[in-house]
Design a protein around this motif. Structure first.
Motif, PDB file in Angstrom:
ATOM      1  N   TRP A 180       0.830  -1.212   0.000  1.00  0.00           N
ATOM      2  CA  TRP A 180       0.000   0.000   0.000  1.00  0.00           C
ATOM      3  C   TRP A 180       0.863   1.260   0.000  1.00  0.00           C
ATOM      4  N   LEU A 181       1.927   1.276   0.808  1.00  0.00           N
ATOM      5  CA  LEU A 181       2.802   2.453   0.851  1.00  0.00           C
ATOM      6  C   LEU A 181       3.520   2.646  -0.492  1.00  0.00           C
ATOM      7  N   ALA A 182       3.968   1.543  -1.100  1.00  0.00           N
ATOM      8  CA  ALA A 182       4.606   1.643  -2.421  1.00  0.00           C
ATOM      9  C   ALA A 182       3.622   2.204  -3.444  1.00  0.00           C
ATOM     10  N   PHE A 183       2.365   1.748  -3.365  1.00  0.00           N
ATOM     11  CA  PHE A 183       1.308   2.244  -4.262  1.00  0.00           C
ATOM     12  C   PHE A 183       1.128   3.755  -4.077  1.00  0.00           C
ATOM     13  N   ALA A 184       1.118   4.207  -2.819  1.00  0.00           N
ATOM     14  CA  ALA A 184       0.950   5.639  -2.531  1.00  0.00           C
ATOM     15  C   ALA A 184       2.137   6.449  -3.043  1.00  0.00           C
TER      16      ALA A 184
END
Length: 545
Positions: free
Chosen positions: A83-87
């Motif tokens: 999720w953090l990589a996506f953000a």
């Protein structure tokens, strides 16, 4: 099958199915961005968690349930990192999503996953019991490693939500709406997880409502992807174009406040930031008229810009702001100035041709007629004198045109070499002290030649001293003669076009050419008195540094 059991299992099964379907849909698309690949990873993690928990609830064997819970944790622990990589990718922070950074972010989950699978020293589970009733979830007592994982996971998830919302707000109302909806889809399971961990859930003990609430996340994702084109109209692609465009782009709201800008726009408005007014940067006619649409031209920090302003409307056709695009036209302006200089040169040449040369030809013709009648040599000398004068004027005009129209880039010149080459044409005593390297073109020889000739012809000097001093960014050249000097009252006029003084006054172009050339180099020239007599020409030019 028990209907109550189905009621507990079907929502989680539905959430897992949505995640799996979205994973397959995104993975099988022909053109996949890095953002899409990360999205596939997130959906895979959700699927592992959801389907694993369905099987855990279905199982009546504690050893199998524990094994399934361990498999679930593969999805649970990788999900926050994904999720953090996506953000990061959505926000355009490409440098953050590297293998090294992802490995660092994954270190804590990886260690916790090993502890989970081995339950080393009961760091993850202090104890595990099997639930009783319609469903049989595990009812664990968690150890410190579990709570470390919870805190770390929450930190990554909330950091991702912050980045996502921040970028969505920057991109405008359309993306802000999407960002809020997606953030809500992420927060719903988080809230459910907090309720589960706090032990206040109304559902059977051990029943984790987090996967259950993934169904809302799945529905929101379906809506965003198929109704808003969430993965088709990728903001990162928009941002890439927005940032890489060479023109400055600034977006303002309906009150003229700065909303967003690209890198070129940031340099244009600096030091102002988002939320500041554009007043004082753009002309009042652009700022005051609510729906100004058209072109204008502004100057800022020595540069010229063409300004294109377009009003922005929302879906209901309400005016919400302006998109201001500024194109740097400084080079074009410089070209226009060069053209103006060329036109000025042509004006001077035409003026000389019509006046001086025509006058010399008329005098030469009259003198030639008198010579034919009287055979007096002095009339023939007058003819030759006027012809020589016209030839010199034509040469001056050629120099002037060359000097003003030269479009070549400046290069480095050794001034001592230049002065020595010029002095070879004169029988004159001279001394050179010091040296420096300057930025110029071939016209620098004509500059020195004009100054030396002026001193010899008009001041009657028999010797000259040249002194040069070089500083970090400037070269000062002092050319001193010992002639009769220049009266104070005309010192400011000698560089003017066509200025003449005394019987020995020439065309009035020599020192004018000198001034124009030095100004073209970005330098300056003035005169001072020499002691005990004579004149000092002081030239300041850009140093090679």
């Amino acid at each position: 099958m028990n209907c109550q059991l189905l009621a507990y299992l079907l929502p989680i099964l539905m959430a897992g199915s949505i995640a799996l379907a979205l994973m397959i849909y995104t993975a099988t698309r022909r053109h996949k961005s890095e953002l899409m690949k990360t999205f596939v990873f997130i959906m895979a993690s959700l699927s592992i968690w959801s389907f694993g928990y369905v099987l855990e609830l279905w199982s009546n064997d504690i050893s199998i349930s524990i094994l399934l819970a361990k498999i679930e944790y593969i999805g649970i622990m990788t999900l926050p990192v994904g999720w953090l990589a996506f953000a990061f990718q959505y926000s355009g922070i490409k440098k953050a999503v590297t293998r090294r950074n992802m490995a660092i972010l994954s270190a804590v989950p990886f260690i916790n996953l090993i502890i989970c699978w081995t339950n080393y020293h009961h760091l993850f589970y202090k104890s595990v019991e099997m639930g009783t009733g319609v469903i049989s979830p595990l009812v664990p007592v968690y150890g410190p490693a579990f709570w470390i994982n919870i805190l770390y996971s929450y930190s990554l998830i909330f950091a991702g939500i912050y980045l996502f919302l921040k970028k969505a707000i920057e991109l405008g109302r359309k993306y802000t709406k999407q960002g809020i909806i997606l953030a809500a889809g992420v927060m719903i399971p988080i809230i459910g997880n907090v309720i589960y961990l706090s032990g206040v859930s109304p559902l059977p003990p051990g029943y984790d409502i987090t996967p259950l609430l993934f169904v809302f996340t799945g529905i929101i994702l379906l809506w965003l992807i198929f109704f808003f084109g969430f993965l088709d109209i990728i903001p990162i692609a928009y941002r890439t174009i927005f940032e890489n465009i060479s023109d400055a782009v600034i977006v303002t709201d309906d009150s003229g406040k700065i909303v967003t800008f690209n890198d070129a726009g940031r340099r244009f408005i600096s030091p102002r930031k988002r939320g500041a007014s554009m007043e004082g940067i753009l002309p009042p006619e652009i700022l005051e008229r609510e729906k100004f649409s058209g072109k204008a031209e502004v100057r800022r920090r020595g540069k010229y810009y063409d300004v294109l302003v377009s009003p922005i409307y929302d879906g209901s056709n309400n005016f919400v702001g302006k998109a201001v695009i500024l194109r740097d036209i400084t080079e074009r302006k410089k070209s226009e100035e060069q053209i103006n200089q060329l036109n000025e040169t042509l004006r001077i040449i035409n003026k000389i041709m019509r006046h001086d040369i025509l006058n010399d030809l008329q005098i030469a013709r009259s003198s030639l007629e008198l010579y034919l009648e009287e055979k007096d040599r002095k009339f023939l000398d007058t003819v030759f004198s006027r012809m020589d004068k016209s030839i010199k004027l034509i040469e001056k005009m050629r120099q002037l045109e060359m000097l003003l129209s030269s479009g070549k880039e400046l290069r480095e010149y050794d001034m001592k070499e230049v002065i020595n080459s010029v002095m070879e044409n004169y029988e004159l005593e001279f001394k050179i002290k010091g040296n420096c390297t300057i930025k110029a073109d071939e016209a620098i020889h004509s500059v020195i030649d004009n100054i030396v000739r002026n001193a010899v012809v008009h001041s009657g000097t028999d010797r000259m001293d040249i002194e040069m001093k070089s500083s970090e960014d400037e070269c000062e050249i002092r050319i001193a003669d010992y002639g009769k000097g220049i009266p104070d009252e005309i010192k400011e006029k000698i560089f003017d076009e066509r200025f003449k003084h005394g019987d020995m006054g020439g065309s009035g172009l020599g020192l004018y050419i000198v001034r124009k050339t030095i100004e073209r180099y970005g330098g300056s020239i003035h005169v001072e008195n020499n002691e005990p007599n004579g004149t000092v020409f002081v030239i300041k030019l850009r140093n090679k540094l």
